[in-house]
Design a protein around this motif. Structure first.
Motif, PDB file in Angstrom:
ATOM      1  N   GLY A  38       0.806  -1.218   0.000  1.00 17.39           N
ATOM      2  CA  GLY A  38       0.000   0.000   0.000  1.00 17.39           C
ATOM      3  C   GLY A  38       0.840   1.269   0.000  1.00 17.39           C
ATOM      4  O   GLY A  38       1.822   1.369   0.749  1.00 17.39           O
TER       5      GLY A  38
ATOM      6  N   LEU B  19      -1.233   7.003   2.944  1.00 18.04           N
ATOM      7  CA  LEU B  19      -0.584   7.753   4.023  1.00 18.04           C
ATOM      8  C   LEU B  19       0.336   6.844   4.852  1.00 18.04           C
ATOM      9  O   LEU B  19       1.487   7.189   5.146  1.00 18.04           O
ATOM     10  N   SER B  20      -0.147   5.639   5.183  1.00 18.64           N
ATOM     11  CA  SER B  20       0.629   4.744   6.055  1.00 18.64           C
ATOM     12  C   SER B  20       1.818   4.130   5.327  1.00 18.64           C
ATOM     13  O   SER B  20       2.922   4.059   5.884  1.00 18.64           O
TER      14      SER B  20
ATOM     15  N   GLU C 280       1.635  -1.518  -4.684  1.00 16.61           N
ATOM     16  CA  GLU C 280       0.408  -0.706  -4.611  1.00 16.61           C
ATOM     17  C   GLU C 280      -0.548  -1.158  -5.721  1.00 16.61           C
ATOM     18  O   GLU C 280      -0.173  -1.194  -6.896  1.00 16.61           O
ATOM     19  N   ALA C 281      -1.783  -1.477  -5.336  1.00  9.95           N
ATOM     20  CA  ALA C 281      -2.750  -2.010  -6.306  1.00  9.95           C
ATOM     21  C   ALA C 281      -3.174  -0.962  -7.342  1.00  9.95           C
ATOM     22  O   ALA C 281      -3.462  -1.296  -8.484  1.00  9.95           O
TER      23      ALA C 281
ATOM     24  N   THR D 182      -6.645   6.647   0.292  1.00  9.60           N
ATOM     25  CA  THR D 182      -7.910   7.342   0.557  1.00  9.60           C
ATOM     26  C   THR D 182      -7.946   8.733  -0.078  1.00  9.60           C
ATOM     27  O   THR D 182      -8.968   9.144  -0.633  1.00  9.60           O
ATOM     28  N   TRP D 183      -6.819   9.434   0.004  1.00  7.82           N
ATOM     29  CA  TRP D 183      -6.798  10.846  -0.414  1.00  7.82           C
ATOM     30  C   TRP D 183      -6.659  10.986  -1.910  1.00  7.82           C
ATOM     31  O   TRP D 183      -6.687  12.095  -2.447  1.00  7.82           O
TER      32      TRP D 183
ATOM     33  N   ASP E  70     -11.294  15.101   8.598  1.00  6.35           N
ATOM     34  CA  ASP E  70     -12.107  15.550   9.723  1.00  6.35           C
ATOM     35  C   ASP E  70     -11.282  15.547  11.002  1.00  6.35           C
ATOM     36  O   ASP E  70     -11.805  15.740  12.092  1.00  6.35           O
ATOM     37  N   SER E  71      -9.968  15.336  10.857  1.00  3.25           N
ATOM     38  CA  SER E  71      -9.099  15.677  11.991  1.00  3.25           C
ATOM     39  C   SER E  71      -8.139  16.754  11.522  1.00  3.25           C
ATOM     40  O   SER E  71      -7.999  16.989  10.326  1.00  3.25           O
TER      41      SER E  71
ATOM     42  N   VAL F  86      -1.534  -7.287  -3.944  1.00  2.14           N
ATOM     43  CA  VAL F  86      -0.999  -8.425  -3.186  1.00  2.14           C
ATOM     44  C   VAL F  86      -2.160  -9.341  -2.818  1.00  2.14           C
ATOM     45  O   VAL F  86      -3.169  -8.896  -2.267  1.00  2.14           O
TER      46      VAL F  86
ATOM     47  N   GLY G 125      -4.734  -0.043   4.580  1.00  2.00           N
ATOM     48  CA  GLY G 125      -5.970   0.624   4.985  1.00  2.00           C
ATOM     49  C   GLY G 125      -6.935  -0.362   5.629  1.00  2.00           C
ATOM     50  O   GLY G 125      -6.529  -1.430   6.106  1.00  2.00           O
TER      51      GLY G 125
ATOM     52  N   TYR H 277     -11.751  -0.990  -1.655  1.00  7.71           N
ATOM     53  CA  TYR H 277     -11.644   0.130  -2.587  1.00  7.71           C
ATOM     54  C   TYR H 277     -12.635   0.014  -3.735  1.00  7.71           C
ATOM     55  O   TYR H 277     -13.053   1.006  -4.298  1.00  7.71           O
TER      56      TYR H 277
ATOM     57  N   GLY I 121      -6.291  -5.426   3.280  1.00 11.63           N
ATOM     58  CA  GLY I 121      -6.477  -5.256   1.837  1.00 11.63           C
ATOM     59  C   GLY I 121      -6.834  -6.562   1.148  1.00 11.63           C
ATOM     60  O   GLY I 121      -6.575  -6.740  -0.043  1.00 11.63           O
TER      61      GLY I 121
ATOM     62  N   TRP J  12      -5.281   9.126  12.432  1.00 10.19           N
ATOM     63  CA  TRP J  12      -4.716   7.844  11.994  1.00 10.19           C
ATOM     64  C   TRP J  12      -3.189   7.869  12.027  1.00 10.19           C
ATOM     65  O   TRP J  12      -2.533   6.940  12.505  1.00 10.19           O
TER      66      TRP J  12
HETATM   67  C1  FAD Z   1     -13.331   9.842   3.249  1.00  4.36           C
HETATM   68  C2  FAD Z   1     -12.395   9.523   4.376  1.00  4.36           C
HETATM   69  C3  FAD Z   1     -11.940  10.553   5.201  1.00  4.36           C
HETATM   70  C4  FAD Z   1     -11.074  10.260   6.251  1.00  4.36           C
HETATM   71  N1  FAD Z   1     -10.649  11.270   7.066  1.00  4.36           N
HETATM   72  C5  FAD Z   1      -9.836  11.000   8.097  1.00  4.36           C
HETATM   73  C6  FAD Z   1      -9.386  12.012   8.978  1.00  4.36           C
HETATM   74  O1  FAD Z   1      -9.714  13.167   8.852  1.00  4.36           O
HETATM   75  N2  FAD Z   1      -8.580  11.664   9.993  1.00  4.36           N
HETATM   76  C7  FAD Z   1      -8.180  10.389  10.187  1.00  4.36           C
HETATM   77  O2  FAD Z   1      -7.435  10.131  11.110  1.00  4.36           O
HETATM   78  N3  FAD Z   1      -8.575   9.409   9.362  1.00  4.36           N
HETATM   79  C8  FAD Z   1      -9.387   9.671   8.332  1.00  4.36           C
HETATM   80  N4  FAD Z   1      -9.795   8.656   7.506  1.00  4.36           N
HETATM   81  C9  FAD Z   1      -9.222   7.341   7.666  1.00  4.36           C
HETATM   82  C10 FAD Z   1      -8.126   7.257   6.574  1.00  4.36           C
HETATM   83  O3  FAD Z   1      -8.348   6.212   5.753  1.00  4.36           O
HETATM   84  C11 FAD Z   1      -6.749   7.341   7.172  1.00  4.36           C
HETATM   85  O4  FAD Z   1      -6.569   8.619   7.714  1.00  4.36           O
HETATM   86  C12 FAD Z   1      -5.590   7.154   6.210  1.00  4.36           C
HETATM   87  O5  FAD Z   1      -5.774   7.811   4.991  1.00  4.36           O
HETATM   88  C13 FAD Z   1      -5.369   5.690   6.000  1.00  4.36           C
HETATM   89  O6  FAD Z   1      -4.181   5.565   5.300  1.00  4.36           O
HETATM   90  P1  FAD Z   1      -3.632   4.142   4.904  1.00  4.36           P
HETATM   91  O7  FAD Z   1      -2.455   4.377   4.043  1.00  4.36           O
HETATM   92  O8  FAD Z   1      -3.469   3.323   6.110  1.00  4.36           O
HETATM   93  O9  FAD Z   1      -4.833   3.483   4.097  1.00  4.36           O
HETATM   94  P2  FAD Z   1      -5.432   3.914   2.699  1.00  4.36           P
HETATM   95  O10 FAD Z   1      -5.493   5.372   2.546  1.00  4.36           O
HETATM   96  O11 FAD Z   1      -6.701   3.166   2.559  1.00  4.36           O
HETATM   97  O12 FAD Z   1      -4.376   3.379   1.652  1.00  4.36           O
HETATM   98  C14 FAD Z   1      -4.177   2.002   1.470  1.00  4.36           C
HETATM   99  C15 FAD Z   1      -3.448   1.779   0.172  1.00  4.36           C
HETATM  100  O13 FAD Z   1      -3.173   0.386   0.075  1.00  4.36           O
HETATM  101  C16 FAD Z   1      -3.524  -0.085  -1.206  1.00  4.36           C
HETATM  102  N5  FAD Z   1      -3.889  -1.506  -1.085  1.00  4.36           N
HETATM  103  C17 FAD Z   1      -4.914  -2.021  -0.368  1.00  4.36           C
HETATM  104  N6  FAD Z   1      -4.923  -3.362  -0.473  1.00  4.36           N
HETATM  105  C18 FAD Z   1      -3.889  -3.695  -1.283  1.00  4.36           C
HETATM  106  C19 FAD Z   1      -3.389  -4.935  -1.767  1.00  4.36           C
HETATM  107  N7  FAD Z   1      -3.954  -6.105  -1.429  1.00  4.36           N
HETATM  108  N8  FAD Z   1      -2.310  -4.910  -2.577  1.00  4.36           N
HETATM  109  C20 FAD Z   1      -1.722  -3.724  -2.909  1.00  4.36           C
HETATM  110  N9  FAD Z   1      -2.147  -2.526  -2.484  1.00  4.36           N
HETATM  111  C21 FAD Z   1      -3.227  -2.510  -1.665  1.00  4.36           C
HETATM  112  C22 FAD Z   1      -4.678   0.796  -1.627  1.00  4.36           C
HETATM  113  O14 FAD Z   1      -4.825   0.801  -3.034  1.00  4.36           O
HETATM  114  C23 FAD Z   1      -4.268   2.147  -1.044  1.00  4.36           C
HETATM  115  O15 FAD Z   1      -3.485   2.892  -1.937  1.00  4.36           O
HETATM  116  C24 FAD Z   1     -10.661   8.923   6.460  1.00  4.36           C
HETATM  117  C25 FAD Z   1     -11.146   7.912   5.630  1.00  4.36           C
HETATM  118  C26 FAD Z   1     -12.009   8.196   4.614  1.00  4.36           C
HETATM  119  C27 FAD Z   1     -12.504   7.068   3.759  1.00  4.36           C
END
Ligand code: FAD
Length: 502
Positions: free
Chosen positions: A12, A15-16, A37-38, A45-46, A57-58, A105, A142, A146, A352, A393
């Motif tokens: 992924g 952000l993380s 990354e898929a 998310t962004w 929203d934070s 993955v 995440g 998706y 995921g 997050w």
């Molecule tokens: C509309 C919305 C608003 C939000 N606002 C906030 C906020 O204000 N504050 C807060 O704290 N949190 C918020 N969140 C939670 C938010 O998801 C997290 O803040 C943060 O963006 C998560 O980041 P992440 O990288 O962990 O996950 P994601 O942003 O979901 O990214 C995961 C990535 O992994 C990839 N992936 C997933 N599965 C696979 C796989 N099997 N193989 C390869 N790639 C894969 C995806 O394509 C994606 O690019 C919000 C969520 C949403 C949906």
């Protein structure tokens, strides 16, 4: 030909995942890594969500990375600015050249004899299978699907002649100018969408079955504005970050300890922003206590303003049936709609969708217990990022990535290769995510558990986790370190505990 091998494989590039890669670069520069990354873009998310008004929203002083100041003017920021921040951070740390886009993955198999994961992915453009190996697997995928947002059954929807849209799949060509829009839902997405659409639409109705807590918050941070005028960003950022951490912790703790008081404060604040005589109890007083579900934020009270000036209204009722031109409610009222937006949520998805095997045995996620909220019992050399439910997050994502780097360095220093979390000795198990929101409850049985005592218990408390994860012991009763080939099935037999700390 042997598959490519890296020290760390990150799943992924949201952000993380980008944060994890930057932490590796900063703390373990000698480690090789790849991000799979898929999708074909950074940001997760962004990048995915494109509905009007999409925003955090934070506050971004806590949703931003600990190691890279948030310098944009607004604390509650729009999706594009957040996406750019994540991309720029990736560029600054030279991450993009390590990312393989369009690689989903599917599964990963751990082999104790070689202390390696074999990771199977599939290209989303060519369907080609790709196999890599890694020593440590880091899931930053995440928490939701998706490909499909959640839509509950909508009675009579086939009769509806207008446009039906889910915010997760917002069409580029949708023009709401002069249209009557109904937004179904009362969560963060509905609360964001309603004021964003209200400017140009003929009218926007937020149709909710039951209310959520909505808290007005300034879009700009006054302390940040003041400090930025006097101090460099690197000095101002941590001060504002900690101020916001403390404020959100106090808010959460007060809500938990004195829910009645928190309810009254939130109700009074909402009433002050609504027209005189407005039915605050019906539309803005939830049945649950504050923080049983995440609080929604209205930057500068935008939702209340839209209700006050009449461009939007809130209807609390249930749908009897869709009609050709809108929805009929259980009360008998009809709400006409040219566009209906189903802001009805997400489908939770752990890891995921990736499945794990350890030495030939499938890992059954609901039977695993999270260790420090970031590793799974019985699954060696594996970490996952799950952010806070009561705070930003990234606060947790940063700590998890930093902890993984500490673990990797500890393994190198002690000449070991494997770290395996163990299940807690007691039988206490509770859900990993402690929110009562619909999207959590729908999936809770598919997720790992947490224990009832440390180090298996999540405290949802950043200050406490900083002590635990940045400065706490790496060796404790919840984890076993070993050499390649030493570990077979995880157990709870006594083991030597290294005294080393970092
Ligand atoms: C509309 C919305 C608003 C939000 N606002 C906030 C906020 O204000 N504050 C807060 O704290 N949190 C918020 N969140 C939670 C938010 O998801 C997290 O803040 C943060 O963006 C998560 O980041 P992440 O990288 O962990 O996950 P994601 O942003 O979901 O990214 C995961 C990535 O992994 C990839 N992936 C997933 N599965 C696979 C796989 N099997 N193989 C390869 N790639 C894969 C995806 O394509 C994606 O690019 C919000 C969520 C949403 C949906």
């Amino acid at each position: 030909m042997a598959p490519d091998h890296v020290d760390v494989l990150i799943v992924g590039a949201g952000l993380s995942g980008i944060g994890a890669a930057c932490h590796l670069r900063r703390d373990c520069p000698d480690k090789t890594y790849t991000v799979l990354e898929a999708r074909d873009a950074i940001g997760g998310t962004w990048d995915l969500f494109r509905y009007p008004g999409i925003r955090s929203d934070s506050d971004m002083f806590t949703l931003g990375y600990s190691f890279r100041p948030w310098t944009a003017p607004k604390a509650i920021a729009d999706g594009t600015t957040i996406r750019e921040y994540v991309r720029e951070t990736a560029q600054e740390y030279d991450v993009p050249r390590h990312i393989r886009f369009r690689h989903r993955v599917l599964r990963a198999e751990w082999d104790s004899a070689t202390a390696r994961w074999t990771v199977h992915a599939q290209r989303t453009d060519t369907a080609e299978s790709v196999v890599l190996t890694c020593s440590f697997l880091f899931a930053c995928a995440g928490y939701y699907r998706y490909d499909k947002g959640y839509t509950p059954p909508l009675p009579g929807v086939d009769a509806y002649a207008g446009r039906l849209v889910h915010p997760q799949h917002w069409p580029d060509d949708l023009d709401h100018t002069g249209k009557r829009v109904v937004v179904i839902g009362s969560g963060a997405t509905a609360v964001t969408l309603v004021p964003a659409l209200a400017g140009r639409a003929a009218h926007v109705t937020m149709l909710q079955r039951s209310p959520s807590y909505i808290m007005a918050m300034p879009a700009r941070d006054r302390l940040a504005d003041a400090l930025r005028r006097r101090l460099p960003a690197t000095a101002a950022y941590p001060v504002v970050r900690w101020k916001n951490v403390l404020l959100s912790t106090v808010n959460f703790q007060l809500s938990r300890r004195a829910p009645g008081l928190a309810r009254r404060v939130l109700r009074r604040a909402a009433r002050a922003r609504l027209p005189v005589g407005y039915d605050v109890d019906r539309h803005f007083s939830p049945r649950y206590d504050p923080w049983d579900q995440r609080l929604c934020v209205a930057p500068d009270g935008d939702l209340f303003t839209a209700v006050r000036d009449g461009t939007a209204s809130v209807v609390t009722d249930t749908i009897d049936t869709f009609t050709t031109h809108g929805v009929r409610l259980t009360s008998g009222a009809e709400v006409p709609a040219d566009i209906v937006v189903t802001a009805t949520g997400l489908n939770l998805l752990a890891l995921g969708g990736l499945t794990l095997r350890v030495d030939g045995a499938d890992v059954d996620l609901p039977n695993t217990v999270a260790y420090k909220g970031m590793m799974l019992s019985g699954v060696p050399n594996f970490a996952l990022t799950v952010g806070y439910t009561n705070a930003s997050w990234t606060l947790k994502a940063d700590l998890v990535a930093g902890y993984v780097c500490r673990l990797l360095r500890h393994l190198d220093r002690t000449g070991q290769q494997v770290v395996t979390p163990l299940p807690p000795p007691d039988s206490g198990r509770v859900p990993l995510i402690d929110l009562r929101s619909g999207y959590v409850l729908r999936a809770v049985d598919t997720l790992p558990k947490q224990g009832v005592t440390a180090p298996w218990r999540l405290h949802q408390n950043y200050a406490r986790d900083v002590l635990l994860m940045r400065h706490g012991r790496l060796t404790d009763e919840g984890v076993r370190f070993s050499r390649a080939g030493e570990v077979t099935a995880p157990d709870r037999t006594p083991r030597p505990v290294a005294s080393e700390r970092r």
